[in-house]
Structures are given as structure tokens and as C-alpha cells.
Design a protein around this motif. Structure first.
Motif, short mmCIF file in Angstrom:
data_model
loop_
_atom_site.label_atom_id
_atom_site.label_comp_id
_atom_site.label_asym_id
_atom_site.label_seq_id
_atom_site.Cartn_x
_atom_site.Cartn_y
_atom_site.Cartn_z
N ILE A 319 0.95 -1.14 -0.05
CA ILE A 319 0.11 -0.14 0.11
C ILE A 319 0.95 1.09 0.23
O ILE A 319 1.71 1.47 0.83
N VAL A 320 0.74 2.19 -1.05
CA VAL A 320 1.46 3.43 -1.09
C VAL A 320 0.39 4.42 -1.24
O VAL A 320 -0.42 4.74 -1.99
N ILE A 321 0.56 5.18 -0.13
CA ILE A 321 -0.34 6.40 -0.19
C ILE A 321 0.27 7.89 -0.09
O ILE A 321 1.21 7.96 0.17
N ASP A 322 -0.34 8.56 -1.20
CA ASP A 322 0.12 10.08 -1.47
C ASP A 322 1.44 10.28 -1.80
O ASP A 322 2.04 11.03 -1.60
N ASP A 323 1.80 9.13 -2.56
CA ASP A 323 3.18 9.21 -3.18
C ASP A 323 3.31 8.62 -4.64
O ASP A 323 3.59 7.49 -4.78
N PRO A 324 2.76 9.42 -5.72
CA PRO A 324 2.90 8.84 -7.00
C PRO A 324 4.29 8.27 -7.42
O PRO A 324 4.37 7.55 -8.35
N VAL A 325 5.18 9.11 -7.26
CA VAL A 325 6.60 8.64 -7.71
C VAL A 325 6.84 7.38 -7.04
O VAL A 325 7.39 6.48 -7.87
N GLU A 326 6.69 7.19 -5.92
CA GLU A 326 7.07 5.91 -5.28
C GLU A 326 6.42 4.89 -5.87
O GLU A 326 6.75 3.71 -6.06
N THR A 327 4.96 5.06 -5.93
CA THR A 327 4.23 4.19 -6.50
C THR A 327 4.72 3.67 -8.04
O THR A 327 4.71 2.42 -8.33
N ALA A 328 5.00 4.62 -8.72
CA ALA A 328 5.63 4.03 -10.12
C ALA A 328 7.06 3.67 -9.81
O ALA A 328 7.24 2.46 -10.71
N ARG A 329 7.92 3.89 -8.90
CA ARG A 329 9.00 3.04 -8.76
C ARG A 329 8.91 1.71 -8.45
O ARG A 329 9.57 0.83 -8.77
N VAL A 330 8.09 1.44 -7.37
CA VAL A 330 7.59 0.14 -6.72
C VAL A 330 7.30 -0.68 -8.02
O VAL A 330 7.77 -1.99 -8.22
N VAL A 331 6.32 -0.33 -8.67
CA VAL A 331 5.84 -1.01 -10.09
C VAL A 331 7.18 -1.34 -10.85
O VAL A 331 7.18 -2.45 -11.54
N HIS A 332 7.86 -0.20 -11.28
CA HIS A 332 8.94 -0.25 -12.11
C HIS A 332 9.96 -1.41 -11.91
O HIS A 332 10.36 -2.23 -12.59
N LYS A 333 10.44 -1.08 -10.47
CA LYS A 333 11.24 -2.31 -9.92
C LYS A 333 10.89 -3.77 -9.94
O LYS A 333 11.39 -4.59 -10.29
N GLY A 334 9.40 -3.71 -9.50
CA GLY A 334 8.93 -5.18 -9.78
C GLY A 334 8.64 -5.64 -11.21
O GLY A 334 8.89 -6.95 -11.18
N ILE A 335 8.46 -4.82 -12.20
CA ILE A 335 8.69 -5.23 -13.31
C ILE A 335 9.97 -5.78 -13.93
O ILE A 335 10.27 -6.88 -14.67
N GLU A 336 10.89 -5.25 -13.35
CA GLU A 336 12.18 -5.71 -13.67
C GLU A 336 12.58 -7.03 -13.28
O GLU A 336 12.94 -7.99 -13.68
N LYS A 337 12.04 -7.28 -11.89
CA LYS A 337 11.92 -9.00 -11.24
C LYS A 337 11.33 -9.74 -12.29
O LYS A 337 11.54 -10.78 -12.67
N VAL A 338 10.17 -9.45 -12.90
CA VAL A 338 9.28 -10.12 -13.61
C VAL A 338 10.03 -10.44 -15.08
O VAL A 338 10.01 -11.68 -15.28
N ARG A 339 10.75 -9.36 -15.57
CA ARG A 339 11.68 -9.67 -16.80
C ARG A 339 12.56 -10.66 -16.24
O ARG A 339 12.92 -11.79 -17.18
N GLU A 340 13.66 -10.68 -15.15
CA GLU A 340 14.24 -11.51 -14.95
C GLU A 340 13.48 -13.12 -14.79
O GLU A 340 14.34 -14.17 -15.19
N PHE A 341 12.45 -13.05 -14.14
CA PHE A 341 12.22 -14.45 -13.90
C PHE A 341 11.34 -15.13 -15.35
O PHE A 341 11.47 -16.16 -15.45
N ARG A 342 10.88 -14.47 -15.97
CA ARG A 342 10.46 -14.80 -17.38
C ARG A 342 11.71 -15.45 -18.21
O ARG A 342 11.66 -16.59 -18.81
N ILE A 343 12.83 -14.74 -18.20
CA ILE A 343 13.90 -15.19 -18.77
C ILE A 343 14.23 -16.39 -18.09
O ILE A 343 14.67 -17.46 -18.99
N ASN A 344 14.70 -16.35 -16.89
CA ASN A 344 14.92 -17.85 -16.23
C ASN A 344 14.05 -18.97 -16.50
O ASN A 344 14.50 -20.27 -16.49
N SER A 345 12.79 -18.64 -16.52
CA SER A 345 11.73 -19.63 -16.87
C SER A 345 11.24 -19.95 -18.06
O SER A 345 10.53 -20.73 -18.47
N GLN A 346 12.07 -19.10 -18.92
CA GLN A 346 11.70 -19.27 -20.60
C GLN A 346 10.39 -19.13 -20.98
O GLN A 346 9.70 -19.75 -21.71
#
Length: 457
Positions: A319-346
């Protein structure tokens, strides 16, 4: 005063595959087995997009009772003949290009889904078969892009949120756009439009040419949530379950903004999937986001989820309240982990094949009074199965609020009755009452909300 209308014959602005004679015949067929009434309903929702009363599924046809649409197959391809169409969809007698594209997307998806199902090409009684159907519909709509880095953020939230919350969704969308992230929503107004609107400015600042604003809807909800003008890829799935699966299969992360019962349904759908043991190690960024005025709303959601599904459920979201920049950062960093996971799992970047979704989350739920009363809302089962039935409970309330069939059932037989574990029922009743008090359940054309449900506490 009559609403101004226009009659015109239009060709697809962006090109479209040809239709067979059988498809054209079915799209023109107004009998029970034909597709004309479905086509007319979805097309009119597209033509009135952007108006102040788009979220009233009953008023559209009252305002344009003589609207007619016919599909014509000619030597040079498909054309649409519109009669008594809303004039605001036209400028100087020519249809707005974006509306043109969405209209032909309606024709494409309705014809494709019907013919594929009739031909028996989808096994809709099998989990893998349903996932295959979702994939094929999305592929036919050309929203699956190979050789593109993961960058698609799904944004959920209410269509009738307040002005402060709406502005906040635009701020978050702006920060997502600055990071090169595309947006996918339920395609309607409110929290479905705001992130797209914010992202358009950021995308232009970053001089991004290929920008995706994907709207995914289904026939039962499109009139209540007409596509907003920013959507440039519209997909109409056959039902709410395949719509929800489409979101989680193509999205690389999800942000949930404030909303009502529809938003709660989406949250429970996703958490029910993520709580399954087979998905325990899969990264999937999920953020609940809103301005400081929405803190109480998410506190109530968090309390209900922990009570019903256990405290461990909170490990799957932030939960991220009243911080649009942090919200975008959290999602962006999370998507980087998704990318690594997809590559490793083909696994593919464009479609999350590895996500395990059980049949309970995929089979269409018909919100009748009997089915609503039969839901198992007790803790004597795995948490992901309880989440599945809680999702169905919220789905029934959505149907009773805004869907034609659900509203008709409520008018004939009274409110749905919801029963289950007493502690969960008390928490559910309290949360729904708070939605009403915060006007998150207010319906268009009404001064107050009359519940379509009765929780047994």
C-alpha cells in the motif's frame, strides 16, 4: 429535446480482416441466436464515449432508440452503415478516427469469438482450454507484441471516483509514462481513464512513438463503462472471467486505485490466484495506491483481506499512499524482477503462461439468487478457494448494480442474500456499508443507493 444524430457509411480507418458471409449474416441477425443486438449495444457504447452519462446502461438506448448498425461486406472490404448514430462521434460529417477504430474492434471481437466458439475450437470446460481461448482472442486483437520488453501496467479502480482521487490517478499515470510504461485498464472513465491521460503527457515528453493504451471489457459491462477516448486498443472478451484472466496474463504489474465492489472483485480475483501454492515464487508487483484522502479506504480493504484470508495475504501487495513517484518506482522495480523471472523460466514477455489459474477462477459465474446463496464463504477451505467465492459475491453485487440481467433479477426477486462465516459476514457488511457512505456504490440517475444485496450477519 431530441439528441442530434448522424447517419453514415464508414470504412475501417486502420484496415480490418475480411469477414465471411456467415459472420456478416450473424452480425445482422436480430433473433435470439444472432449477434445483432450484442453488436448494437457495444457499438452504441463506443459512439457515446466521453459523455457525462456514459455509465448509465439504461439511458443510452433511451437517448438513441432509433440507432441502427449494419455490417456490409463489399468488394473492397467491410463497411458499417450507421443510422441515427450520436452526432458527437462525428466532426464535419466524418467519424472521429479513434471511434472508428474502436467500432471495428467491436465487430472484430464479436465475430471472432462467436465463430470460434461455434466451431468448437475452444475447450471451455478445461482450464488450459480457457487460457488458450484468452490467448487466441488477444492475439486476434493484435495486442500481444513479441520482442517488446515487459512494460505493461494494469490499472484497476472505480469508474465514479471523486475528483481528488481521479487527479491522483493521472499523477501516477504520468510517473509511469516517464518510465516508459504502457497502460491497460478496464477502458472506462474514472480510474480507468486517469492513468492513461497522465501517461499520454509523459509519453510525449519522452518522445515515445509506440504507445499502448489497452482497454479490456466484456459485453455485460461495456454500456456501463463506455471506452474512454484515450484507448487505442480495445478488446471485448466474452465474459468477466476471461476479461480478468486477460488482465493478469498480459500485465506485468498491477496498480489498484480506489473504487467500489468491482475493484474489490478484481483484488480478490488476483489475490486468490497469487495465493495458490503453485504461484508462490512468481513475482507479480501489486500496489494499492491513492491520495491521503483514500487512506481509510485501503485500510478497510487491508483489514478485510487479512481477516478473511489471513495475514500472509498482505505479503502479496504493498500500500502506497499519497506518493505517485514511489508508486511508479515500486511497479517499475517489480517489473524488472518479472523480466528476470520470465527469462530464467523461458516464459514469454507478452503472455504469462506460467501463472497457474484454477478452473474455479475461469468458469463464468451466473449471479442468480440461488447461486449467490450457495457461495461457500467460510474458512473451512484453502484461502485461494475462499477468495474465489468472495470474488463471485462481489461479482454478483456488480451485476445487481449495473448489468442488465442482474438488475432485472433484483427487480423481480429482491436483493441477493449472502451468507457465510459470521465474522467474515460482519466485516463484509461493514466494508460494503462504508462503500455506500463514501458514495462508491452510487448509481447514475439516483440520489441514493438501494442495496441489491442482503448480508446475513
Amino acid at each position: 429535446m431530441a439528441n442530434p444524430t448522424v447517419s453514415a457509411r464508414i470504412s475501417p480507418a486502420a484496415g480490418m480482416d475480411v469477414l465471411s458471409r456467415n459472420e456478416v449474416t450473424r452480425l445482422r441477425d436480430a433473433t435470439k441466436g444472432g449477434l445483432y443486438n450484442l453488436l448494437r449495444r457495444c457499438a452504441l457504447a463506443v459512439l457515446v464515449s466521453g459523455g457525462s452519462t456514459d455509465d448509465d446502461p439504461r439511458s443510452i438506448f433511451e437517448r438513441y432508440p432509433d440507432f441502427d448498425i449494419q455490417v456490409l461486406q463489399q468488394d473492397r472490404g467491410v463497411k458499417l452503415e450507421l443510422r441515427n448514430a450520436p452526432a458527437r462521434a462525428f466532426v464535419e460529417g466524418k467519424i472521429i478516427r479513434g471511434i472508428n477504430e474502436l467500432l471495428f474492434a467491436v465487430v472484430r471481437d464479436i465475430a471472432y469469438v462467436a465463430t470460434q466458439i461455434d466451431a468448437g475450437r475452444f475447450d471451455l470446460d478445461d482450464s488450459h482450454g480457457i487460457t488458450h481461448a484468452v490467448f487466441e482472442i488477444l492475439r486476434n486483437a493484435r495486442v500481444l507484441r513479441p520482442n517488446v520488453e515487459p512494460n505493461l501496467v494494469v490499472c484497476w479502480g472505480g469508474h465514479s471516483i471523486g475528483r481528488t482521487e481521479y487527479k491522483y490517478t493521472k499523477l501516477v499515470g504520468y510517473d509511469l509514462g516517464l518510465r516508459g510504461l504502457d497502460i491497460c485498464t478496464g477502458c472506462g472513465p474514472g480510474a480507468m481513464k486517469g492513468p492513461m491521460k497522465g501517461a499520454t503527457i509523459a509519453h510525449d515528453k519522452q518522445r515515445l512513438r509506440s504507445k499502448r493504451y489497452i482497454g479490456i471489457t466484456e459485453p455485460g459491462i461495456i454500456a456501463a463503462e463506455s471506452p474512454n477516448p484515450i484507448v487505442n486498443h480495445l478488446v471485448i472478451m466474452p465474459d468477466i472471467e476471461k476479461r480478468l484472466e486477460a488482465f493478469v496474463r498480459i500485465g506485468h504489474g498491477i496498480i489498484v486505485f480506489p473504487g467500489g465492489v468491482g475493484t474489490a472483485e478484481e483484488i480478490l480475483y488476483l489475490l486468490g490466484i497469487l495465493l495458490h501454492p503453485d504461484n508462490a515464487g512468481m513475482p507479480f508487483p501489486l500496489v494499492f495506491a491513492g491520495p491521503k484522502e483514500s487512506a481509510e479506504y485501503f485500510q478497510q480493504i487491508d483489514q478485510f483481506l487479512r481477516l478473511a484470508l489471513g495475514d500472509t495475504v498482505a505479503q502479496r501487495y504493498r500500500i502506497v499512499i499519497d506518493d505517485p513517484v514511489e508508486t511508479a518506482r515500486v511497479v517499475h522495480k517489480g517489473i524488472e524482477k518479472v523480466r528476470e523471472f520470465r527469462i530464467n523460466s523461458q516464459d514469454a514477455f507478452f503472455f504469462n503462461w506460467g501463472l497457474h489459474i484454477e478452473l474455479q477462477f475461469q468458469k463464468p459465474f451466473k449471479p442468480t439468487h440461488a447461486n449467490m446463496a450457495a457461495l461457500n464463504l467460510r474458512r473451512d477451505q484453502p484461502a485461494h478457494l475462499l477468495a474465489a467465492d468472495l470474488r463471485r459475491a462481489f461479482s454478483g453485487i456488480v451485476a445487481g448494480n449495473v448489468k442488465e440481467g442482474g438488475m432485472k433479477a433484483i427487480a423481480e426477486h429482491g436483493p441477493f442474500e449472502i451468507d457465510g462465516d459470521p465474522q467474515i459476514m460482519r466485516a463484509l457488511d461493514k466494508m460494503l456499508a462504508s462503500f455506500v457512505a463514501q458514495q462508491r456504490m452510487k448509481l447514475p440517475g439516483t440520489s441514493s443507493y438501494v442495496p441489491c444485496y442482503r448480508v446475513k450477519t
